[in-house]
Design a protein around this motif. Structure first.
Motif, PDB file in Angstrom:
ATOM      1  N   ASN A  49       0.837  -1.202   0.000  1.00  0.00           N
ATOM      2  CA  ASN A  49       0.000   0.000   0.000  1.00  0.00           C
ATOM      3  C   ASN A  49       0.872   1.253   0.000  1.00  0.00           C
ATOM      4  O   ASN A  49       1.646   1.461   0.936  1.00  0.00           O
ATOM      5  CB  ASN A  49      -0.888   0.047   1.257  1.00  0.00           C
ATOM      6  CG  ASN A  49      -1.937  -1.035   1.273  1.00  0.00           C
ATOM      7  OD1 ASN A  49      -2.694  -1.169   0.327  1.00  0.00           O
ATOM      8  ND2 ASN A  49      -1.961  -1.819   2.336  1.00  0.00           N
ATOM      9  N   ASP A  50       0.789   2.054  -1.045  1.00  0.00           N
ATOM     10  CA  ASP A  50       1.345   3.408  -1.048  1.00  0.00           C
ATOM     11  C   ASP A  50       2.804   3.464  -0.597  1.00  0.00           C
ATOM     12  O   ASP A  50       3.155   4.147   0.366  1.00  0.00           O
ATOM     13  CB  ASP A  50       0.490   4.308  -0.150  1.00  0.00           C
ATOM     14  CG  ASP A  50       0.754   5.795  -0.414  1.00  0.00           C
ATOM     15  OD1 ASP A  50       1.196   6.128  -1.537  1.00  0.00           O
ATOM     16  OD2 ASP A  50       0.536   6.606   0.497  1.00  0.00           O
ATOM     17  N   ALA A  51       3.687   2.746  -1.309  1.00  0.00           N
ATOM     18  CA  ALA A  51       5.114   2.762  -0.987  1.00  0.00           C
ATOM     19  C   ALA A  51       5.837   3.745  -1.898  1.00  0.00           C
ATOM     20  O   ALA A  51       5.681   3.699  -3.119  1.00  0.00           O
ATOM     21  CB  ALA A  51       5.703   1.365  -1.149  1.00  0.00           C
ATOM     22  N   SER A  52       6.626   4.621  -1.310  1.00  0.00           N
ATOM     23  CA  SER A  52       7.425   5.589  -2.071  1.00  0.00           C
ATOM     24  C   SER A  52       8.853   5.584  -1.532  1.00  0.00           C
ATOM     25  O   SER A  52       9.060   5.721  -0.326  1.00  0.00           O
ATOM     26  CB  SER A  52       6.845   6.996  -1.960  1.00  0.00           C
ATOM     27  OG  SER A  52       5.539   7.066  -2.498  1.00  0.00           O
ATOM     28  N   PHE A  53       9.826   5.404  -2.430  1.00  0.00           N
ATOM     29  CA  PHE A  53      11.238   5.425  -2.024  1.00  0.00           C
ATOM     30  C   PHE A  53      12.096   5.534  -3.271  1.00  0.00           C
ATOM     31  O   PHE A  53      11.609   5.406  -4.404  1.00  0.00           O
ATOM     32  CB  PHE A  53      11.613   4.161  -1.242  1.00  0.00           C
ATOM     33  CG  PHE A  53      11.622   2.905  -2.087  1.00  0.00           C
ATOM     34  CD1 PHE A  53      12.787   2.432  -2.657  1.00  0.00           C
ATOM     35  CD2 PHE A  53      10.439   2.204  -2.313  1.00  0.00           C
ATOM     36  CE1 PHE A  53      12.790   1.286  -3.445  1.00  0.00           C
ATOM     37  CE2 PHE A  53      10.429   1.055  -3.093  1.00  0.00           C
ATOM     38  CZ  PHE A  53      11.613   0.597  -3.654  1.00  0.00           C
ATOM     39  N   SER A  54      13.385   5.781  -3.079  1.00  0.00           N
ATOM     40  CA  SER A  54      14.331   5.808  -4.196  1.00  0.00           C
ATOM     41  C   SER A  54      15.615   5.120  -3.770  1.00  0.00           C
ATOM     42  O   SER A  54      15.902   4.968  -2.580  1.00  0.00           O
ATOM     43  CB  SER A  54      14.624   7.245  -4.631  1.00  0.00           C
ATOM     44  OG  SER A  54      15.301   7.948  -3.598  1.00  0.00           O
ATOM     45  N   VAL A  55      16.392   4.690  -4.757  1.00  0.00           N
ATOM     46  CA  VAL A  55      17.701   4.087  -4.490  1.00  0.00           C
ATOM     47  C   VAL A  55      18.688   4.656  -5.497  1.00  0.00           C
ATOM     48  O   VAL A  55      18.401   4.740  -6.692  1.00  0.00           O
ATOM     49  CB  VAL A  55      17.635   2.543  -4.560  1.00  0.00           C
ATOM     50  CG1 VAL A  55      17.084   2.056  -5.894  1.00  0.00           C
ATOM     51  CG2 VAL A  55      18.991   1.918  -4.264  1.00  0.00           C
ATOM     52  N   ARG A  56      19.850   5.076  -4.991  1.00  0.00           N
ATOM     53  CA  ARG A  56      20.862   5.723  -5.829  1.00  0.00           C
ATOM     54  C   ARG A  56      22.029   4.789  -6.113  1.00  0.00           C
ATOM     55  O   ARG A  56      22.187   3.758  -5.462  1.00  0.00           O
ATOM     56  CB  ARG A  56      21.377   6.985  -5.129  1.00  0.00           C
ATOM     57  CG  ARG A  56      20.324   8.068  -4.928  1.00  0.00           C
ATOM     58  CD  ARG A  56      20.945   9.324  -4.333  1.00  0.00           C
ATOM     59  NE  ARG A  56      21.377   9.112  -2.949  1.00  0.00           N
ATOM     60  CZ  ARG A  56      22.252   9.874  -2.311  1.00  0.00           C
ATOM     61  NH1 ARG A  56      22.832  10.878  -2.941  1.00  0.00           N
ATOM     62  NH2 ARG A  56      22.577   9.630  -1.056  1.00  0.00           N
ATOM     63  N   ALA A  57      22.833   5.146  -7.093  1.00  0.00           N
ATOM     64  CA  ALA A  57      24.031   4.371  -7.411  1.00  0.00           C
ATOM     65  C   ALA A  57      24.931   4.325  -6.169  1.00  0.00           C
ATOM     66  O   ALA A  57      25.143   5.338  -5.510  1.00  0.00           O
ATOM     67  CB  ALA A  57      24.767   4.994  -8.590  1.00  0.00           C
ATOM     68  N   GLY A  58      25.432   3.136  -5.860  1.00  0.00           N
ATOM     69  CA  GLY A  58      26.299   2.979  -4.704  1.00  0.00           C
ATOM     70  C   GLY A  58      25.567   2.899  -3.379  1.00  0.00           C
ATOM     71  O   GLY A  58      26.203   2.837  -2.323  1.00  0.00           O
ATOM     72  N   GLU A  59      24.239   2.862  -3.417  1.00  0.00           N
ATOM     73  CA  GLU A  59      23.439   2.878  -2.193  1.00  0.00           C
ATOM     74  C   GLU A  59      22.716   1.549  -1.996  1.00  0.00           C
ATOM     75  O   GLU A  59      22.297   0.902  -2.964  1.00  0.00           O
ATOM     76  CB  GLU A  59      22.407   4.007  -2.271  1.00  0.00           C
ATOM     77  CG  GLU A  59      21.538   4.156  -1.018  1.00  0.00           C
ATOM     78  CD  GLU A  59      20.581   5.334  -1.127  1.00  0.00           C
ATOM     79  OE1 GLU A  59      20.615   6.201  -0.236  1.00  0.00           O
ATOM     80  OE2 GLU A  59      19.819   5.403  -2.120  1.00  0.00           O
ATOM     81  N   THR A  60      22.560   1.153  -0.737  1.00  0.00           N
ATOM     82  CA  THR A  60      21.786  -0.041  -0.392  1.00  0.00           C
ATOM     83  C   THR A  60      20.579   0.377   0.432  1.00  0.00           C
ATOM     84  O   THR A  60      20.733   1.028   1.471  1.00  0.00           O
ATOM     85  CB  THR A  60      22.621  -1.040   0.424  1.00  0.00           C
ATOM     86  OG1 THR A  60      23.754  -1.452  -0.343  1.00  0.00           O
ATOM     87  CG2 THR A  60      21.795  -2.262   0.798  1.00  0.00           C
ATOM     88  N   VAL A  61      19.391   0.024  -0.061  1.00  0.00           N
ATOM     89  CA  VAL A  61      18.157   0.252   0.682  1.00  0.00           C
ATOM     90  C   VAL A  61      17.719  -1.099   1.241  1.00  0.00           C
ATOM     91  O   VAL A  61      17.403  -2.025   0.487  1.00  0.00           O
ATOM     92  CB  VAL A  61      17.057   0.857  -0.211  1.00  0.00           C
ATOM     93  CG1 VAL A  61      15.747   0.967   0.565  1.00  0.00           C
ATOM     94  CG2 VAL A  61      17.485   2.225  -0.727  1.00  0.00           C
ATOM     95  N   GLY A  62      17.735  -1.229   2.561  1.00  0.00           N
ATOM     96  CA  GLY A  62      17.321  -2.460   3.208  1.00  0.00           C
ATOM     97  C   GLY A  62      15.819  -2.474   3.428  1.00  0.00           C
ATOM     98  O   GLY A  62      15.241  -1.475   3.854  1.00  0.00           O
TER      99      GLY A  62
END
Length: 530
Positions: A300-313
């Motif tokens: 439901n309604d998920a918003s996020f971003s991931v950049r080069a070199g970044e880890t989103v857990g």
């Protein structure tokens, strides 16, 4: 306290293509009634082979020598009638990989009911009541609605809970648990371990516990046997083994832990992917006309971003929507909301345009054995994507495979081997190589370390860090192991039943969680660790 299981000079030899290999070498131990004994060691140390030998489950390819006495009855060479009486009734197993242990063609009710009918004669309403009670005990929400479900309709953690329910169905004297909490998130892991401890106490049940998670051993085992290369190198009371380990190998196992933090992300790093108000609902259809009567609200309604070199857990309990979120980002399932890849909205892309996208977004799955074709060699598995997308730098396929195998710490001379000829850690390295050979920009890591022992976990985490550093990779890292998440992640997304309940910088979320649910997750994880 009486001895329930006595193992003396157990030796197991496998013969394949005229070549013999000794998997277990002179193993001896006793298991007392009401006791929990843990077998620990790295992959390939002989833990599971030792356990399977207790009731002759290794098949004709194995030559088993020595003695295994269960209640003073010899199990090695025992007649089939005796073994059938003992298996599943007196001695039950919980296996590591539930998807390969559950029948994909039968519902949960049928599979649980078979065991109850065979061993207890329960059928009809009595069997159903017992099944509902078992599913409730192992943490399956709304168990009545799950009776008609098939294994593929459950999450990995839910399938493991069904396996545990099946093993407990007949009230065994000895429960052999082979990595029983591998696929479970930390809160359910804590519940299952508490449940097993309660059942052990109430039923005076014994447990032979096989695991690579020494935190669980420290908390729940009475005694420990440490195995290396098919031999027991040290055994004793749990507090003695952890407080004063005598063998170098034991000390190495105890000290193995994923620590540290990832490299910082450059301030001007490119945004690789973004989700805006992502929603994934699956319709619930009933009747002959398949009328939609409701929805499973997976995300439901998920918003996020991931950049080069970044880890989103991405963390949360089983069924919270973690993997569904990742699959939607890869455009492998339908969703509502915005999905942007390197600044372009990909929702309306054609199949041809998506093919290019899929070469740049790769995935490494939880179960390396299940995700690698047993009929393909290591070389064929790694090179498969090159056949679809072509080599990203124009190199011949064989050269590209050799280079990526070296990058992930594999010997290219082994490329002709098949998956079953590698250890669990090596299979996961092959899965990583398969993803990396296409030089992706975003890699989805779906529980990549959960099936691995602690020393191999550390190696895989270090490998993933090195690859991220070398290629400026963006990672979407899904895991229930919060220690590994902490060591890998720059940002954290916490999910509960499809909702994003908390999101922020990893250091801040771990230090000051804002929601009760996040605090509950962390308390379960780090209480087990303590």
């Amino acid at each position: 306290m009486s001895t329930l299981l006595q193992v003396r000079d157990l030796a197991v030899t496998f013969r394949q293509d005229g070549v013999e290999s000794r998997a277990v070498k002179g193993v001896s131990f006793d298991l007392q009634k009401g006791e929990t004994l843990a077998l620990v060691g790295e992959s390939g140390s002989g833990k599971s082979v030792t356990a399977l030998s207790t009731v002759s489950l290794l098949g004709d390819a194995a030559r088993v020598e020595g003695s295994v006495l269960y209640k003073d009855r010899e199990m090695i060479g025992a007649p089939g009638k005796l073994l059938r009486e003992v298996r599943g009734n007196d001695i039950s197993f919980i296996f590591q990989e539930p998807m390969t242990s559950l029948n994909p063609l039968h519902t949960l009710e049928k599979q649980l009911g078979e065991s109850l009918a065979l061993h207890q004669g329960l059928t009809g309403d009595k069997a159903r009541a017992r099944i509902l009670d078992l599913l409730d005990k192992v943490g399956i929400r709304d168990p009545e609605s799950r009776l008609s479900a098939y294994p593929h309709q459950l999450s990995g953690g839910q399938r493991q809970r069904v396996m545990i329910a099946m093993a407990l169905a007949n009230g065994p004297d000895l429960l052999i648990a082979d990595e029983p909490t591998t696929a479970l998130d930390v809160t359910i892991q804590a519940q299952i371990l508490e449940l097993l401890a309660e059942l052990k106490q109430a039923e005076h049940m014994s447990m032979l516990f096989i695991t690579h998670d020494l935190n669980i051993v420290r908390r729940f085992a009475d005694r420990v046997c440490v195995m290396k290369n098919g031999e027991i190198v040290e055994q004793g009371r749990t507090e003695e083994i952890f407080g004063n380990p005598q063998h170098d190998y034991t000390r190495m196992l105890i000290s193995a832990e994923s620590t540290g933090t990832p490299d910082p992300v450059a301030p001007q790093s490119e945004e690789v992917a973004r989700a805006d108000h992502l929603k994934i609902w699956f319709p619930i259809q009933k009747g002959f006309m398949k009328k939609t009567v409701g929805h499973v609200k997976a995300v439901n309604d998920a918003s996020f971003s991931v950049r080069a070199g970044e880890t989103v857990g991405v963390v949360g309990e089983s069924g919270s929507g973690k993997t569904t979120l990742a699959l939607a980002m890869m455009r492998l399932i339908q969703s509502e909301g915005g999905i942007t890849y390197r600044g372009e909205d990909v929702r309306g892309w054609s199949t041809r345009r998506l093919r290019k996208l899929r070469s740049e977004i790769q995935i490494v799955f939880q179960d390396p054995f299940g995700s690698l074709s047993p009929r393909m060699t290591c070389e064929q598995i790694i090179a498969e994507g090159l056949g679809v997308h072509g080599s990203p730098d124009g190199k011949p396929a064989r050269q590209a495979v050799e280079e990526v195998m070296r990058e992930v710490g594999m010997d290219p001379a082994t490329m002709h081997r098949y998956p079953h000829e590698f250890s669990g850690g090596q299979r996961q390295r092959i899965a990583i190589a398969r993803a990396m050979v296409l030089r992706p920009r975003l890699v989805v890591l779906d529980e990549p370390t959960s099936a691995l022992d602690m020393t191999v976990q550390v190696q895989i985490v270090n490998l993933l860090r090195e690859l991220q550093r070398k290629y400026d990779l963006a990672y979407l890292f899904i895991s229930h192991d919060l220690k590994v998440v902490r060591a890998m992640s720059h940002k954290i997304i916490v999910m509960k039943q499809g909702d994003v309940v908390e999101m922020g910088e990893a250091e801040q979320v771990f230090a000051r969680p804002e929601t009760d649910y996040t605090r509950k997750l962390f308390a379960a994880a780090f209480d087990l660790a303590g």
